[in-house]
Design a protein around this motif. Sequence first.
Motif, PDB file in Angstrom:
ATOM      1  N   ALA A  54       3.379   4.587  -0.150  1.00  0.00           N
ATOM      2  CA  ALA A  54       2.399   3.358   0.562  1.00  0.00           C
ATOM      3  C   ALA A  54       3.243   3.064   1.894  1.00  0.00           C
ATOM      4  N   ASP A  58       1.364   4.759   4.888  1.00  0.00           N
ATOM      5  CA  ASP A  58       0.226   3.730   5.319  1.00  0.00           C
ATOM      6  C   ASP A  58       0.849   2.571   6.129  1.00  0.00           C
ATOM      7  N   GLY A 133      -9.169   5.830   6.129  1.00  0.00           N
ATOM      8  CA  GLY A 133      -8.257   6.418   7.330  1.00  0.00           C
ATOM      9  C   GLY A 133      -9.078   6.310   8.819  1.00  0.00           C
ATOM     10  N   SER A 160      -8.367   2.499  -3.021  1.00  0.00           N
ATOM     11  CA  SER A 160      -8.504   2.719  -1.389  1.00  0.00           C
ATOM     12  C   SER A 160      -7.238   2.209  -0.862  1.00  0.00           C
ATOM     13  N   PRO A 161      -6.841   2.975   0.251  1.00  0.00           N
ATOM     14  CA  PRO A 161      -5.742   2.714   0.741  1.00  0.00           C
ATOM     15  C   PRO A 161      -5.366   1.569   1.089  1.00  0.00           C
ATOM     16  N   GLN A 163      -3.857  -1.552   3.769  1.00  0.00           N
ATOM     17  CA  GLN A 163      -4.249  -1.726   5.029  1.00  0.00           C
ATOM     18  C   GLN A 163      -3.227  -2.570   5.680  1.00  0.00           C
ATOM     19  N   LYS A 164      -2.207  -2.205   6.569  1.00  0.00           N
ATOM     20  CA  LYS A 164      -1.358  -3.015   7.068  1.00  0.00           C
ATOM     21  C   LYS A 164      -1.712  -4.240   7.618  1.00  0.00           C
ATOM     22  N   PRO A 170      -6.589  -3.235   0.298  1.00  0.00           N
ATOM     23  CA  PRO A 170      -7.562  -2.369   0.979  1.00  0.00           C
ATOM     24  C   PRO A 170      -8.568  -3.037   2.031  1.00  0.00           C
ATOM     25  N   GLY A 190      -3.783   4.833  -1.835  1.00  0.00           N
ATOM     26  CA  GLY A 190      -4.553   5.926  -1.013  1.00  0.00           C
ATOM     27  C   GLY A 190      -4.064   7.186  -1.195  1.00  0.00           C
TER      28      GLY A 190
END
Length: 440
Positions: A54, A58, A133, A160-161, A163-164, A170, A190
């Motif tokens: 990650a 990410d 994405g 789900s990825p 998120q920063k 996610p 993700g």
Amino acid sequence: MITRIDLRGRVLSRRELLEELPRAEVDVEHAAEAVAPIIAGVRARGAAELRDLAERFDGVRPRHLRVPAEAVAAALDRLDPLVRAALEETIVRVRRVHAAQRPQDFAVEVAPGATVRQRWLPVRRVGLYVPGGLAVYPSSVVMNVVAAQEAGVGSLVVTSPPQKDEGGLPDPVVVATCALLGVDEVYAVGGAQAVAMLAYGAAGSQEEDGATLCEPVDVVTGPGNVYVAAAKRLVRGVVGIDAEAGPTEIAILADGTADATHVAADLVSQAEHDPLAASVLVTTSVELAGAVEAKLAARVEATRHRERVTTALAGSQSAIVLVDDLEAGLEVVNAYGAEHLEIQTEGASALADRVTSAGAIFVGPWSPVSLGDYMAGSNHVLPTGGCAHFASGLGVHSFVRAVQVVEYDADALRAVADRIVALADAEGLPAHGEAVQARF
């Protein structure tokens, strides 16, 4: 901006036609080489590897790989009321359609005392991947989860990825949609590593995740990029998968009665997904082709994702295909096998009934693909890359297995015993026949 392919006056074989038609080139084999070490790393190191990946892909190192229950509840509380209402209506419509998909058990009395029954059983546990994405897809949560729920799957997990901007969680609308659907096992993982986690499970770090982070699933579904597709290819056989989803596609079969504004808007709507997205117009009308080209120029200039859309429309996967008549057009779209096929012609309903290869068919000017993406009730997880020739979109059938139950009494077995022995001997497998003879 968009290429023209003129097939008028040409008689082509299916092979020649396929060579002429545009298609996105996706190198899953090459991606698989990059993905294999990722899958091996997740199997070996579990949560630690997932956090490292990650951070690498990410840009954030999640503290919580499994989204805490309070974060799931908070995401629902923060959800925009208009978005919530739209999602709730989508859930109702998708559930109504998918409830009708449930296959029925049956029993056949082959002969007196000889019965074969077929039962449809849901898989035990399903992992649903939701991309994060270029765009986020709460609608994909609905499509995957509702189909699995209507199949009777008892255990659902969504990933789900991270998120920063969300502190490693996610996208909040994705998480809120899980809450709306009653899914409380949600992961901030993700890409290919998410597929590996779902397929093989993952051990957690004791202080952060507990002894086990995620138990393995039986089926992995959901769209993703080429690396997700490659990962699904590599774990297929360990788990079931829905498909190796490629870039999205729209084909529109149109004649001179079609509205160029509608056609151009629908081509752009798919092109905004991805620079590799395919937008294809098949038409009998040179005038419509010209009008669509003019409308595209203006619409692309004004759209939010102008750069992405321009790349997709100008790519080798997109084109305007000119044909002599609607019969030729039908042959083209059947050969193409689009993920989404719109028919904007006179007699569109009759033509739709003659389509043999498409993920989903949208009939007439008031049934755009965008309707199917969200609110039609149909499922928007559909076969791409020509897979519509042999595969279906996601549905209840994706999460159930047919199990046959055979029950013969002594008289029913005796009635066919000699024939079983004859076939067993013919195949050189005499013990098969002897297993029957031993009973008498």
